[in-house]
Design a protein around this motif. Structure first.
Motif, mmCIF file in Angstrom:
data_model
loop_
_atom_site.group_PDB
_atom_site.id
_atom_site.type_symbol
_atom_site.label_atom_id
_atom_site.label_comp_id
_atom_site.label_asym_id
_atom_site.label_seq_id
_atom_site.Cartn_x
_atom_site.Cartn_y
_atom_site.Cartn_z
ATOM 1 N N UNK A 36 -28.502 24.142 25.581
ATOM 2 C CA UNK A 36 -28.002 22.817 26.040
ATOM 3 C C UNK A 36 -26.854 22.669 26.908
ATOM 4 N N UNK A 37 -26.767 21.985 27.778
ATOM 5 C CA UNK A 37 -25.699 21.816 28.470
ATOM 6 C C UNK A 37 -24.380 21.088 27.793
ATOM 7 N N UNK A 38 -23.113 21.730 27.817
ATOM 8 C CA UNK A 38 -22.124 21.408 27.109
ATOM 9 C C UNK A 38 -21.354 20.042 27.611
ATOM 10 N N UNK A 39 -21.220 19.185 26.952
ATOM 11 C CA UNK A 39 -20.292 18.041 27.625
ATOM 12 C C UNK A 39 -19.384 17.566 26.455
ATOM 13 N N UNK A 40 -18.318 18.208 26.606
ATOM 14 C CA UNK A 40 -17.391 17.692 25.351
ATOM 15 C C UNK A 40 -15.792 17.660 25.994
ATOM 16 N N UNK A 41 -15.345 16.656 25.113
ATOM 17 C CA UNK A 41 -13.825 16.347 25.469
ATOM 18 C C UNK A 41 -13.054 17.030 24.158
ATOM 19 N N UNK A 42 -11.898 17.728 24.771
ATOM 20 C CA UNK A 42 -10.943 18.273 23.895
ATOM 21 C C UNK A 42 -9.673 17.619 24.006
ATOM 22 N N UNK A 43 -9.543 16.441 22.953
ATOM 23 C CA UNK A 43 -8.234 15.753 22.940
ATOM 24 C C UNK A 43 -7.206 16.540 22.072
ATOM 25 N N UNK A 44 -5.869 16.366 22.346
ATOM 26 C CA UNK A 44 -5.167 16.693 21.629
ATOM 27 C C UNK A 44 -3.575 16.328 22.034
ATOM 28 N N UNK A 45 -2.743 16.056 20.963
ATOM 29 C CA UNK A 45 -1.292 15.735 21.177
ATOM 30 C C UNK A 45 -0.583 16.727 22.055
ATOM 31 N N UNK A 46 0.571 16.123 22.542
ATOM 32 C CA UNK A 46 1.517 16.896 23.382
ATOM 33 C C UNK A 46 1.698 18.269 22.482
ATOM 34 N N UNK A 47 1.418 19.441 23.346
ATOM 35 C CA UNK A 47 1.990 20.591 22.527
ATOM 36 C C UNK A 47 1.016 21.260 21.430
ATOM 37 N N UNK A 48 -0.395 20.580 21.391
ATOM 38 C CA UNK A 48 -1.107 20.951 20.249
ATOM 39 C C UNK A 48 -1.881 22.343 20.443
ATOM 40 N N UNK A 49 -1.927 22.783 21.724
ATOM 41 C CA UNK A 49 -2.530 24.064 22.125
ATOM 42 C C UNK A 49 -3.839 24.087 22.832
ATOM 43 N N UNK A 50 -4.065 22.935 23.399
ATOM 44 C CA UNK A 50 -5.353 22.796 24.316
ATOM 45 C C UNK A 50 -5.636 23.979 25.179
ATOM 46 N N UNK A 51 -4.844 24.429 25.943
ATOM 47 C CA UNK A 51 -4.954 25.329 26.832
ATOM 48 C C UNK A 51 -5.416 26.697 26.421
ATOM 49 N N UNK A 52 -4.851 26.983 25.217
ATOM 50 C CA UNK A 52 -5.444 28.397 24.548
ATOM 51 C C UNK A 52 -6.852 27.998 24.030
ATOM 52 N N UNK A 53 -7.301 27.088 23.722
ATOM 53 C CA UNK A 53 -8.608 26.835 23.208
ATOM 54 C C UNK A 53 -9.411 26.685 24.529
ATOM 55 N N UNK A 54 -8.939 26.327 25.461
ATOM 56 C CA UNK A 54 -9.808 26.187 26.880
ATOM 57 C C UNK A 54 -9.960 27.789 27.154
ATOM 58 N N UNK A 55 -8.811 28.581 27.151
ATOM 59 C CA UNK A 55 -8.764 30.099 27.842
ATOM 60 C C UNK A 55 -9.845 30.952 26.899
ATOM 61 N N UNK A 56 -9.828 30.808 25.624
ATOM 62 C CA UNK A 56 -10.697 31.228 24.803
ATOM 63 C C UNK A 56 -12.261 30.953 25.060
ATOM 64 N N UNK A 57 -12.555 29.830 25.399
ATOM 65 C CA UNK A 57 -13.788 29.335 25.694
ATOM 66 C C UNK A 57 -14.152 29.806 27.084
ATOM 67 N N UNK A 58 -13.044 29.881 28.077
ATOM 68 C CA UNK A 58 -13.486 30.480 29.339
ATOM 69 C C UNK A 58 -13.781 32.116 29.300
#
Length: 697
Positions: free
Chosen positions: A289-311
């Motif tokens: 199924x196609x993913x449509x997900x929001x990743x929300x995080x406070x300043x400096x919570x490490x969203x970019x690393x999570x996105x890189x691992x997903x990529x």
């Protein structure tokens, strides 16, 4: 195609009786949008902001001072002005006297309006001047026949220069006359629960109130309309989501090899929240199924690393990934953060912006089209027609609320069955998440990664700015780097706000060429150069506008000064504060304010001093200022509710979400009797653009 039943509502407002081309231009300025004049529906949904109660009809002696009264008076004397003074008309009843005061008025008009010896009804604010009761420029002067036509409670509309209340009220009445007989799209149970009337009756009650509470935003008539608007929005979101899911996805499982290399290159371990979010995203990617997900995080919570691992997982499965950021500064920041980690895993990544050199751009486009480039990071340049991917599998949208649905869909359309991960650094209260991202699953990062420093936050009166500058001098000598944020780029005579250019010049008198400047009006290369000089330590103080609000990462920066902090929103202050505390050194944030502070501004600064929890701050921001300030609701892609207010109607939003889900479960194509009525609702509130997008998708 919009149903013909609604055509009268989408005619231009200038066609309304009593409006015409000249007044129509004023309505265009007030209610129109770029390239689109105001329409009848815009006038209809432009609800009053308050009301004047003209039901209070005492004798002159009993008229409350400082309040609106409607009084029956007998005209006794006219006193034309001497020199530049006002024209006065003396009136009376059996209990006392009342002077009517007119400035710069035509004497012939006043004599005709108020003949001596005649009885008239006057309505307006009663005041005391020199011990006498007076009414300056009465709102209404009418005879007995006019009194019968005078609305007992008069709505007050938001206006633009040149447009008057009576004209706005007449236009609203004419728009109501154009409203066709509409079928009921709400269920009987919902109507009973809210104690609601029909859509048309609720509009009529607000535009023609019988008592002030009829047009109160928390009242039953306004609530009915807010619910309709919420329901149209939630239906549109769910239709988009349903279309995404029916289009089907493609399983992207990966073997974990690239992700493992990235993890081993990290100088820290993932937090529990990061691991949890990554597990949710990984499961979405691996499903069909196609993913449509929001990743929300406070300043400096490490969203970019999570996105890189997903990529990385998507690349492992043989496809490409793209990350789209709203500004070039943010795109370059992501590239700088991700590139070393990508290199450690052997990933080929590229940056694409609107100002790449022709040869660089050509090489990047060829690499994306051939599949040689595995991850693209860029601005909205990614959605341009000449950008083609060999096999795009994941679109990551950073600061999602700054993009429209159109840009999200356009990027996702660059490949087949593309999964979508949206990110936001503004923690979003549940109510706002439903409104802005109701078509997405949500993952939240609440934990801070190890090593993130707490920030000492202090509020200081701007009169003590010399002490602040002295403190900065000591901090810079000790090796600190400082952000100094101002609300405007350059000064103006009609504003006392600190301007970034002026402040930079002031600080250069103390610190010389250690002071840099960056703002949104600079050319891209100049901004990059200013940011690079600060990051490398060539400059020690960076004077900036809110262009540095998100994404900028200089771990050596330990001091944040925010000038005129009382003028910023709470979430924006929190985002700016998050630019420091990113390294191992102790950090501080100085909120310079200009006294006296209003209650709301005082509450904002106190909350910021009390907590660094972005989720709590976002909740407080919603309570204090409404949704427009938390996410910038007037930006592209935000719902931009005309009637509904999230701070007042949050419970209705949850009801509307459940109603929309129930309606689509029972009638996915909206072809049944209620479904057809709900389609009318979608067109009425102009949520049909989402329908067109999903049809095209």
């Amino acid at each position: 195609m919009r149903p013909s039943l609604l055509d009268p509502l989408f005619a231009e407002a200038s066609a309304l009786p009593g409006v015409g081309p000249k007044t129509g231009k004023l309505f265009d300025r007030l209610l129109g949008e770029s390239g689109q004049p105001a329409r009848v529906v815009d006038v209809l949904l432009h609800l009053p902001v308050s009301a004047i109660d003209r039901r209070n009809r005492p004798k002159i002696a009993q008229a409350p001072i400082g309040a609106v009264s409607t009084l029956q008076v007998r005209v006794t004397e006219h006193r034309p002005p001497r020199g530049k003074g006002p024209y006065r008309v003396l009136t009376e009843d059996e209990t006392g006297d009342l002077t009517l005061v007119f400035f710069r008025a035509n004497s012939g008009w006043i004599e005709k309006l108020l003949p001596i010896g005649e009885t008239r009804w006057v309505s307006g604010l009663v005041e005391i001047f020199d011990f006498y009761r007076q009414m300056v420029h009465p709102d209404r002067v009418v005879d007995e026949a006019g009194l019968k036509a005078l609305p007992p409670v008069e709505p007050v509309y938001g206006l633009t220069e040149g447009l008057f209340q009576r004209v706005a009220a007449k236009a609203a009445a004419a728009a109501l006359d154009r409203l066709p007989v509409l079928p009921e799209w709400l269920e009987d149970q919902t109507l009973r629960l809210g104690g609601w009337d029909t859509f048309a009756a609720s509009l009529a009650k607000i535009h023609h109130p019988q008592q002030p509470q009829d047009l109160a935003p928390e009242g039953q008539f306004w609530a009915r309309l807010a619910y309709d608007e919420f329901l149209s929005h939630q239906l549109a979101l769910r239709l988009v989501r349903a279309k995404m899911q029916t289009l089907g996805g493609r399983a992207q499982k990966g073997d974990g090899v690239l992700a493992a290399k990235i993890l081993s290159a990290l100088p820290f371990v993932l937090t529990g929240d990061q691991k949890g979010a990554l597990a949710e995203i990984s499961a979405d990617l691996a499903s069909d199924r196609r993913m449509l997900r929001l990743l929300q995080g406070d300043v400096g919570s490490g969203k970019t690393i999570v996105a890189l691992l997903a990529m990385a997982q998507v690349v492992e499965s043989g496809r490409q990934a793209a990350l789209m950021a709203p500004t070039e500064i943010l795109a370059r920041q992501h590239f700088a953060t991700i590139k070393p980690l990508a290199d450690s895993a052997g990933l080929i990544i590229a940056l694409i912006t609107g100002r790449d050199r022709a040869t660089e751009r050509r090489a990047t486009l060829e690499g994306l089209a051939s599949g040689a480039i595995q991850i693209a990071i860029g601005t909205h340049a990614l959605v341009q027609d000449d950008v083609a991917f060999a096999g795009l599998g994941l679109a990551v949208i950073d600061e999602q609320h700054r993009f429209g649905v159109q840009q999200r869909v356009t990027l996702a359309d660059k490949g087949a069955a593309v999964d979508v991960l949206a990110m936001t650094a503004t923690p979003i209260p549940r109510t706002l998440a439903l409104a802005f991202f109701g078509d997405m699953e949500v993952s939240s990062l609440r934990e801070k990664p190890p090593g993130r420093q707490s920030i000492d936050t202090r509020a200081i009166n701007v009169e003590r700015i010399d002490e602040v500058i002295s403190g900065l001098s000591r901090a810079i000598q000790a090796g600190a780097r400082v952000y100094w944020v101002c609300p405007l780029v350059e000064g103006s005579e009609d504003s006392d706000l600190a301007a970034a250019q002026d402040r930079a010049n002031d600080l250069r008198q103390f610190f010389g060429d250690k002071v840099g400047l960056v703002h949104g009006q600079m050319k891209g290369r100049d901004k990059d150069a200013a940011m690079a000089a600060f990051a490398e330590g060539e400059t020690k103080i960076l004077v900036a506008t809110t262009v540095i609000e998100v994404g900028v990462n200089v771990p050596e920066a330990t001091v944040m000064v925010i000038e005129h902090a009382e003028r910023f929103g709470l979430s924006q202050l929190h985002q700016l504060r998050g630019r420091v505390g990113r390294g191992s050194a102790k950090s501080s944030c100085i909120l310079l304010y200009c006294a006296p502070l209003g209650e709301t501004a005082k509450a904002r600064l106190e909350i910021l001093r009390e907590t660094e929890d972005g989720f709590r701050i976002a909740e407080e921001d919603l309570r204090l200022r409404g949704e427009g300030e938390v996410l910038g609701a007037r930006q592209s892609g935000a719902p931009g509710f005309k009637i509904a207010r999230l701070d007042l109607h949050a419970a209705l939003l949850r009801m509307a979400r459940d109603d929309a889900e129930r309606a689509l479960e029972q009638d996915p194509e909206l072809t049944g009797e209620r479904g057809k009525n709900l389609r009318l609702l979608l067109y009425l509130f102009e949520r049909d653009s989402a329908l067109r997008l999903l049809r095209a998708g």
